[in-house]
Write a protein that holds these residues in place. Structure first.
Motif, PDB file in Angstrom:
ATOM      1  N   GLN A  95       0.803  -1.217   0.000  1.00  0.00           N
ATOM      2  CA  GLN A  95       0.000   0.000   0.000  1.00  0.00           C
ATOM      3  C   GLN A  95       0.842   1.275   0.000  1.00  0.00           C
ATOM      4  O   GLN A  95       0.428   2.318   0.507  1.00  0.00           O
ATOM      5  N   GLY A  96       2.015   1.189  -0.602  1.00  0.00           N
ATOM      6  CA  GLY A  96       2.908   2.347  -0.640  1.00  0.00           C
ATOM      7  C   GLY A  96       2.614   3.313  -1.781  1.00  0.00           C
ATOM      8  O   GLY A  96       3.179   4.394  -1.827  1.00  0.00           O
ATOM      9  N   GLY A  97       1.761   2.903  -2.715  1.00  0.00           N
ATOM     10  CA  GLY A  97       1.425   3.765  -3.842  1.00  0.00           C
ATOM     11  C   GLY A  97       2.106   3.385  -5.141  1.00  0.00           C
ATOM     12  O   GLY A  97       2.103   4.153  -6.103  1.00  0.00           O
ATOM     13  N   LYS A  98       2.660   2.187  -5.212  1.00  0.00           N
ATOM     14  CA  LYS A  98       3.380   1.744  -6.408  1.00  0.00           C
ATOM     15  C   LYS A  98       2.489   1.708  -7.643  1.00  0.00           C
ATOM     16  O   LYS A  98       2.892   2.151  -8.717  1.00  0.00           O
ATOM     17  N   THR A  99       1.291   1.186  -7.505  1.00  0.00           N
ATOM     18  CA  THR A  99       0.407   1.065  -8.660  1.00  0.00           C
ATOM     19  C   THR A  99      -0.039   2.441  -9.142  1.00  0.00           C
ATOM     20  O   THR A  99      -0.144   2.678 -10.345  1.00  0.00           O
ATOM     21  N   PHE A 100      -0.251   3.355  -8.236  1.00  0.00           N
ATOM     22  CA  PHE A 100      -0.555   4.734  -8.638  1.00  0.00           C
ATOM     23  C   PHE A 100       0.612   5.328  -9.427  1.00  0.00           C
ATOM     24  O   PHE A 100       0.421   5.923 -10.485  1.00  0.00           O
ATOM     25  N   GLU A 117       2.582   5.332 -16.834  1.00  0.00           N
ATOM     26  CA  GLU A 117       1.955   4.820 -18.058  1.00  0.00           C
ATOM     27  C   GLU A 117       1.318   5.948 -18.863  1.00  0.00           C
ATOM     28  O   GLU A 117       1.470   6.012 -20.083  1.00  0.00           O
ATOM     29  N   LEU A 118       0.637   6.850 -18.201  1.00  0.00           N
ATOM     30  CA  LEU A 118       0.001   7.973 -18.909  1.00  0.00           C
ATOM     31  C   LEU A 118       1.039   8.860 -19.589  1.00  0.00           C
ATOM     32  O   LEU A 118       0.776   9.397 -20.676  1.00  0.00           O
ATOM     33  N   THR A 119       2.217   9.002 -18.990  1.00  0.00           N
ATOM     34  CA  THR A 119       3.269   9.800 -19.648  1.00  0.00           C
ATOM     35  C   THR A 119       3.723   9.133 -20.936  1.00  0.00           C
ATOM     36  O   THR A 119       4.093   9.814 -21.895  1.00  0.00           O
ATOM     37  N   GLN A 120       3.680   7.807 -20.982  1.00  0.00           N
ATOM     38  CA  GLN A 120       4.070   7.078 -22.190  1.00  0.00           C
ATOM     39  C   GLN A 120       3.024   7.265 -23.291  1.00  0.00           C
ATOM     40  O   GLN A 120       3.363   7.431 -24.461  1.00  0.00           O
ATOM     41  N   TRP A 121       1.761   7.263 -22.912  1.00  0.00           N
ATOM     42  CA  TRP A 121       0.695   7.479 -23.891  1.00  0.00           C
ATOM     43  C   TRP A 121       0.844   8.864 -24.520  1.00  0.00           C
ATOM     44  O   TRP A 121       0.663   9.026 -25.715  1.00  0.00           O
ATOM     45  N   GLN A 149      -7.161  -6.991 -13.178  1.00  0.00           N
ATOM     46  CA  GLN A 149      -8.493  -6.382 -13.139  1.00  0.00           C
ATOM     47  C   GLN A 149      -8.770  -5.622 -11.848  1.00  0.00           C
ATOM     48  O   GLN A 149      -9.268  -4.500 -11.882  1.00  0.00           O
ATOM     49  N   SER A 150      -8.456  -6.233 -10.708  1.00  0.00           N
ATOM     50  CA  SER A 150      -8.869  -5.643  -9.430  1.00  0.00           C
ATOM     51  C   SER A 150      -7.928  -4.573  -8.908  1.00  0.00           C
ATOM     52  O   SER A 150      -8.326  -3.745  -8.100  1.00  0.00           O
ATOM     53  N   SER A 151      -6.706  -4.548  -9.379  1.00  0.00           N
ATOM     54  CA  SER A 151      -5.746  -3.580  -8.861  1.00  0.00           C
ATOM     55  C   SER A 151      -5.175  -2.690  -9.963  1.00  0.00           C
ATOM     56  O   SER A 151      -5.435  -1.487 -10.004  1.00  0.00           O
ATOM     57  N   THR A 152      -4.422  -3.269 -10.877  1.00  0.00           N
ATOM     58  CA  THR A 152      -3.687  -2.495 -11.877  1.00  0.00           C
ATOM     59  C   THR A 152      -4.606  -1.617 -12.722  1.00  0.00           C
ATOM     60  O   THR A 152      -4.452  -0.392 -12.758  1.00  0.00           O
ATOM     61  N   LEU A 153      -5.565  -2.230 -13.412  1.00  0.00           N
ATOM     62  CA  LEU A 153      -6.426  -1.465 -14.312  1.00  0.00           C
ATOM     63  C   LEU A 153      -7.428  -0.611 -13.551  1.00  0.00           C
ATOM     64  O   LEU A 153      -7.807   0.469 -14.015  1.00  0.00           O
ATOM     65  N   ARG A 154      -7.834  -1.075 -12.398  1.00  0.00           N
ATOM     66  CA  ARG A 154      -8.762  -0.266 -11.581  1.00  0.00           C
ATOM     67  C   ARG A 154      -8.107   1.052 -11.172  1.00  0.00           C
ATOM     68  O   ARG A 154      -8.710   2.113 -11.261  1.00  0.00           O
ATOM     69  N   LYS A 155      -6.855   0.981 -10.742  1.00  0.00           N
ATOM     70  CA  LYS A 155      -6.127   2.200 -10.368  1.00  0.00           C
ATOM     71  C   LYS A 155      -5.904   3.078 -11.591  1.00  0.00           C
ATOM     72  O   LYS A 155      -6.108   4.295 -11.541  1.00  0.00           O
ATOM     73  N   LEU A 156      -5.480   2.461 -12.694  1.00  0.00           N
ATOM     74  CA  LEU A 156      -5.249   3.230 -13.909  1.00  0.00           C
ATOM     75  C   LEU A 156      -6.527   3.933 -14.367  1.00  0.00           C
ATOM     76  O   LEU A 156      -6.501   5.121 -14.704  1.00  0.00           O
ATOM     77  N   ASP A 157      -7.649   3.228 -14.365  1.00  0.00           N
ATOM     78  CA  ASP A 157      -8.924   3.825 -14.785  1.00  0.00           C
ATOM     79  C   ASP A 157      -9.281   5.058 -13.958  1.00  0.00           C
ATOM     80  O   ASP A 157      -9.907   5.982 -14.465  1.00  0.00           O
TER      81      ASP A 157
END
Length: 172
Positions: A13-18, A24-28, A47-55
């Motif tokens: 819960q350190g904020g890595k996925t954020f 990732e958005l900088t790459q887009w 589904q439950s972590s990576t893409l949810r945070k990205l969305d």
């Protein structure tokens, strides 16, 4: 300075996925008409972590998610393929301008080899985010290389408590 391989290593819960999602958005934005790749060790984590945070942080109008292909169609023409690496060969055939691997410490060495291959033609960056799980390829084939001061590898480390959202009483 261009660093092709970056590892963000932190506690739970350190904020890595954020951080990974923001990267990732900088790459887009940098390569809006090219293809990118997002990976996670399992479909459930993807589904439950990576893409949810990205969305939760994608600016309105930047993309639409195509559930059938498991990819974001970028407004400018590029695609962002989203794959679990339960089967490391699930990313075969993808050429990616950038790769974000979330919870990469759980990947097999074969998955790591395939990630490197997917970006080899573009020489694009790889950004890995993970909690340290065990001594595996991530230690020998990444962390140790960064410690040897190889300019191609960089490690950024922080503790869970370093996140402004992590409760201090929980840390104690």
């Amino acid at each position: 300075e261009h660093v092709p391989f970056v590892l963000v290593l932190s506690g739970v819960q350190g904020g890595k996925t954020f951080v990974g999602g923001a990267w990732e958005l900088t790459q887009w934005k940098a390569w809006p008409k090219e293809d990118h790749l997002i990976t996670a060790p399992t479909y459930k984590m993807l589904q439950s972590s990576t893409l949810r945070k990205l969305d939760s942080i994608i600016p309105k109008g930047w993309s639409e998610f195509n559930k059938a292909d498991s990819c974001y169609n970028l407004a400018w023409g590029g695609k962002v393929w989203c794959r679990s690496l339960e089967d490391p060969d699930s990313i075969e055939g993808i050429t990616a301008r950038s790769v974000w691997g979330d919870e990469a410490g759980r990947y097999s060495v074969r998955a790591w080899q395939n990630i490197q291959a997917r970006r080899s033609a573009t020489q694009g960056p790889v950004f890995l985010t993970t909690t340290p799980y065990c001594m595996n390829w991530l230690t020998t084939d990444f962390y140790d290389l960064a410690l040897k001061v190889l300019k191609e590898y960089r490690v950024v480390q922080f503790r869970s408590i370093d996140s402004p959202y992590f409760p201090a009483d929980e840390w104690r």
